[in-house]
Structure formats: C-alpha cells, structure tokens
Design a protein around this motif. Structure first.
Motif, PDB file in Angstrom:
ATOM      1  N   GLY A  94     -17.204   1.146   1.013  1.00 13.01           N
ATOM      2  CA  GLY A  94     -16.567   2.459   0.887  1.00 13.01           C
ATOM      3  C   GLY A  94     -15.622   2.767   2.032  1.00 13.01           C
ATOM      4  O   GLY A  94     -14.536   3.325   1.811  1.00 13.01           O
ATOM      5  N   THR A  95     -16.017   2.399   3.232  1.00 18.06           N
ATOM      6  CA  THR A  95     -15.148   2.610   4.388  1.00 18.06           C
ATOM      7  C   THR A  95     -13.853   1.824   4.228  1.00 18.06           C
ATOM      8  O   THR A  95     -12.764   2.326   4.501  1.00 18.06           O
ATOM      9  CB  THR A  95     -15.865   2.194   5.690  1.00 18.06           C
ATOM     10  OG1 THR A  95     -17.017   3.029   5.848  1.00 18.06           O
ATOM     11  CG2 THR A  95     -14.964   2.346   6.900  1.00 18.06           C
ATOM     12  N   THR A  96     -13.974   0.580   3.748  1.00 13.07           N
ATOM     13  CA  THR A  96     -12.788  -0.252   3.539  1.00 13.07           C
ATOM     14  C   THR A  96     -11.888   0.341   2.467  1.00 13.07           C
ATOM     15  O   THR A  96     -10.665   0.420   2.641  1.00 13.07           O
ATOM     16  CB  THR A  96     -13.194  -1.689   3.163  1.00 13.07           C
ATOM     17  OG1 THR A  96     -14.018  -2.231   4.199  1.00 13.07           O
ATOM     18  CG2 THR A  96     -11.973  -2.575   2.980  1.00 13.07           C
ATOM     19  N   VAL A  97     -12.469   0.787   1.353  1.00  7.76           N
ATOM     20  CA  VAL A  97     -11.668   1.377   0.272  1.00  7.76           C
ATOM     21  C   VAL A  97     -10.896   2.592   0.791  1.00  7.76           C
ATOM     22  O   VAL A  97      -9.675   2.696   0.606  1.00  7.76           O
ATOM     23  CB  VAL A  97     -12.547   1.780  -0.941  1.00  7.76           C
ATOM     24  CG1 VAL A  97     -11.746   2.618  -1.937  1.00  7.76           C
ATOM     25  CG2 VAL A  97     -13.104   0.546  -1.627  1.00  7.76           C
ATOM     26  N   VAL A  98     -11.587   3.496   1.440  1.00  3.67           N
ATOM     27  CA  VAL A  98     -10.946   4.725   1.927  1.00  3.67           C
ATOM     28  C   VAL A  98      -9.892   4.399   2.986  1.00  3.67           C
ATOM     29  O   VAL A  98      -8.754   4.886   2.919  1.00  3.67           O
ATOM     30  CB  VAL A  98     -12.005   5.713   2.481  1.00  3.67           C
ATOM     31  CG1 VAL A  98     -11.347   6.878   3.200  1.00  3.67           C
ATOM     32  CG2 VAL A  98     -12.891   6.218   1.355  1.00  3.67           C
ATOM     33  N   ALA A  99     -10.259   3.562   3.949  1.00  2.00           N
ATOM     34  CA  ALA A  99      -9.326   3.233   5.039  1.00  2.00           C
ATOM     35  C   ALA A  99      -8.077   2.530   4.507  1.00  2.00           C
ATOM     36  O   ALA A  99      -6.955   2.870   4.891  1.00  2.00           O
ATOM     37  CB  ALA A  99     -10.021   2.367   6.086  1.00  2.00           C
ATOM     38  N   PHE A 100      -8.258   1.562   3.605  1.00  5.59           N
ATOM     39  CA  PHE A 100      -7.109   0.829   3.068  1.00  5.59           C
ATOM     40  C   PHE A 100      -6.247   1.709   2.180  1.00  5.59           C
ATOM     41  O   PHE A 100      -5.018   1.640   2.240  1.00  5.59           O
ATOM     42  CB  PHE A 100      -7.559  -0.417   2.303  1.00  5.59           C
ATOM     43  CG  PHE A 100      -7.321  -1.665   3.074  1.00  5.59           C
ATOM     44  CD1 PHE A 100      -6.224  -2.460   2.817  1.00  5.59           C
ATOM     45  CD2 PHE A 100      -8.174  -2.029   4.090  1.00  5.59           C
ATOM     46  CE1 PHE A 100      -5.987  -3.600   3.549  1.00  5.59           C
ATOM     47  CE2 PHE A 100      -7.958  -3.159   4.835  1.00  5.59           C
ATOM     48  CZ  PHE A 100      -6.853  -3.959   4.563  1.00  5.59           C
ATOM     49  N   PHE A 101      -6.873   2.497   1.328  1.00  3.08           N
ATOM     50  CA  PHE A 101      -6.100   3.366   0.449  1.00  3.08           C
ATOM     51  C   PHE A 101      -5.227   4.310   1.272  1.00  3.08           C
ATOM     52  O   PHE A 101      -4.029   4.461   1.004  1.00  3.08           O
ATOM     53  CB  PHE A 101      -7.007   4.157  -0.489  1.00  3.08           C
ATOM     54  CG  PHE A 101      -6.241   4.933  -1.514  1.00  3.08           C
ATOM     55  CD1 PHE A 101      -5.824   4.331  -2.687  1.00  3.08           C
ATOM     56  CD2 PHE A 101      -5.912   6.266  -1.304  1.00  3.08           C
ATOM     57  CE1 PHE A 101      -5.090   5.039  -3.632  1.00  3.08           C
ATOM     58  CE2 PHE A 101      -5.182   6.984  -2.246  1.00  3.08           C
ATOM     59  CZ  PHE A 101      -4.769   6.365  -3.414  1.00  3.08           C
ATOM     60  N   LEU A 102      -5.810   4.930   2.279  1.00  2.00           N
ATOM     61  CA  LEU A 102      -5.047   5.861   3.117  1.00  2.00           C
ATOM     62  C   LEU A 102      -3.993   5.141   3.949  1.00  2.00           C
ATOM     63  O   LEU A 102      -2.879   5.643   4.118  1.00  2.00           O
ATOM     64  CB  LEU A 102      -5.999   6.653   4.009  1.00  2.00           C
ATOM     65  CG  LEU A 102      -6.931   7.619   3.274  1.00  2.00           C
ATOM     66  CD1 LEU A 102      -7.908   8.269   4.250  1.00  2.00           C
ATOM     67  CD2 LEU A 102      -6.147   8.667   2.500  1.00  2.00           C
TER      68      LEU A 102
END
Length: 192
Positions: free
Chosen positions: A104-112
């Motif tokens: 989840g951290t990767t998804v949020v960080a990469f998307f942003l």
C-alpha cells in the motif's frame, strides 16, 4: 505494435534516474521486500498511466490533426529539455508503512510521485499521438517496469555503475527526435 514499442522505449529511457526510480531504490533499501514493492509499482503505474492515456485520447479527439501535431511535437521537445533536469526525492519518502504496509505504501507513493511526472506527461502525449490508447498504456507501463524492477533488486549497484547524466542525455535526444519528427509530420511521408 508501434505504439507499444515506442511507448515502452520512451518511458523506459525517460524513467532512468527519474524520481520514481529513485523512490523504488529507497523503498527497496527501506523494506527489503521486492515482490510487494514491484506489485505496488505495477498497480500504481497502471492506474496513473490509464488516466493519462484517457486524457491523451480525449485531447486527440478534441483537437484537429494539425493542432494536435503541434501540441505533441512541442510537448516532446519540452520533455527533451525536462529530461536534462535531474530529479530528487526526500530522504524519508515512503518509510512509514504502519498504515498501509509495504504494498500500500508503494502504491500510494508511486501514484503520487507520478502525478505530473515526465513519464505521465509522455503517456498523455503518446496517447494523443497514437490511436491505440491500450497499446500506449501497456507500453508505458512495461517501460516503467523495465526501469524500476531492476532498481528494486539492484538499486545501489546500478546507480554506482551507470552515469545518469548520459542516460538523461540519451532520453532527451530521443524525445527531441520524436518532437522534430512529429512537427515535420514525417509519418505523413510514409502514409502513417
């Protein structure tokens, strides 16, 4: 197939040394769990580039072919200049996993991190250039994975051996060539 291959190459080159690639290295060093990081990168990239591809398709439908050619050509030239500006990320980017876990951290960080990034803008331009938005999104996503998966596994070793300045210069040259060819409407000469 051309849309997929060009999109893959442009984004794979454009991603080298980009802030999202640096983020992949930081996440890999912080968490040492490559599979959820790679899965997170894939999910975030698909979501981000699908939205960018849809925007590019909408822009293509909105503008006439001549205006579209100029917008795309100038966008590629701007991307060439932008490639020469190095990216940086904060040292503590993506190190708080209590709330979302590694994936989840990767998804949020990469998307942003991809919002307004070079590769997202390139995806918009490529989707406007080619009529096959699915091939463009698949290509840009594949290019993103080609650049970031090795960064997750080999991050520090790659950064020490490859000159990011040279990679950025090559990527800038590719964008510049695409921009000039688009402005000159070279595809028209070959019936494309």
């Amino acid at each position: 197939m051309e849309a997929f291959l060009v999109s893959t190459g442009v984004v794979a080159l454009g991603e080298m040394g980009d802030k999202t690639q640096l983020l992949a290295i930081v996440l890999a060093a912080a968490f040492r769990k490559p599979l959820p990081i790679i899965a997170g990168i894939l999910v975030a990239t698909l979501a981000n580039h699908a939205a960018a591809g849809a925007l590019g398709g909408w822009v293509a439908a909105l503008l006439g072919p001549t205006a579209l050619r100029w917008v795309i050509g100038l966008s590629f030239l701007a991307m060439a200049g932008w490639m020469l500006v190095p990216d940086e990320i904060a040292e503590d980017a993506g190190t708080d996993t209590r709330r979302f876990g590694v994936f989840g951290t990767t998804v949020v960080a990469f998307f942003l991190a991809e919002m307004g990034d070079k590769t997202q803008i390139a995806t918009v331009a490529l989707a406007a250039r080619y009529t096959d938005v699915v091939a463009v999104v698949a290509g840009t996503t594949f290019g993103m994975m080609l650049a970031n998966v090795p960064a997750v596994f080999l991050g520090d070793r790659i950064a020490q051996k490859v000159s990011m300045r040279v990679v950025h210069a090559i990527a800038a040259a590719v964008f510049a060539v695409l921009g000039v060819l688009t402005l000159l409407d070279v595809g028209q000469l070959f019936g494309a």
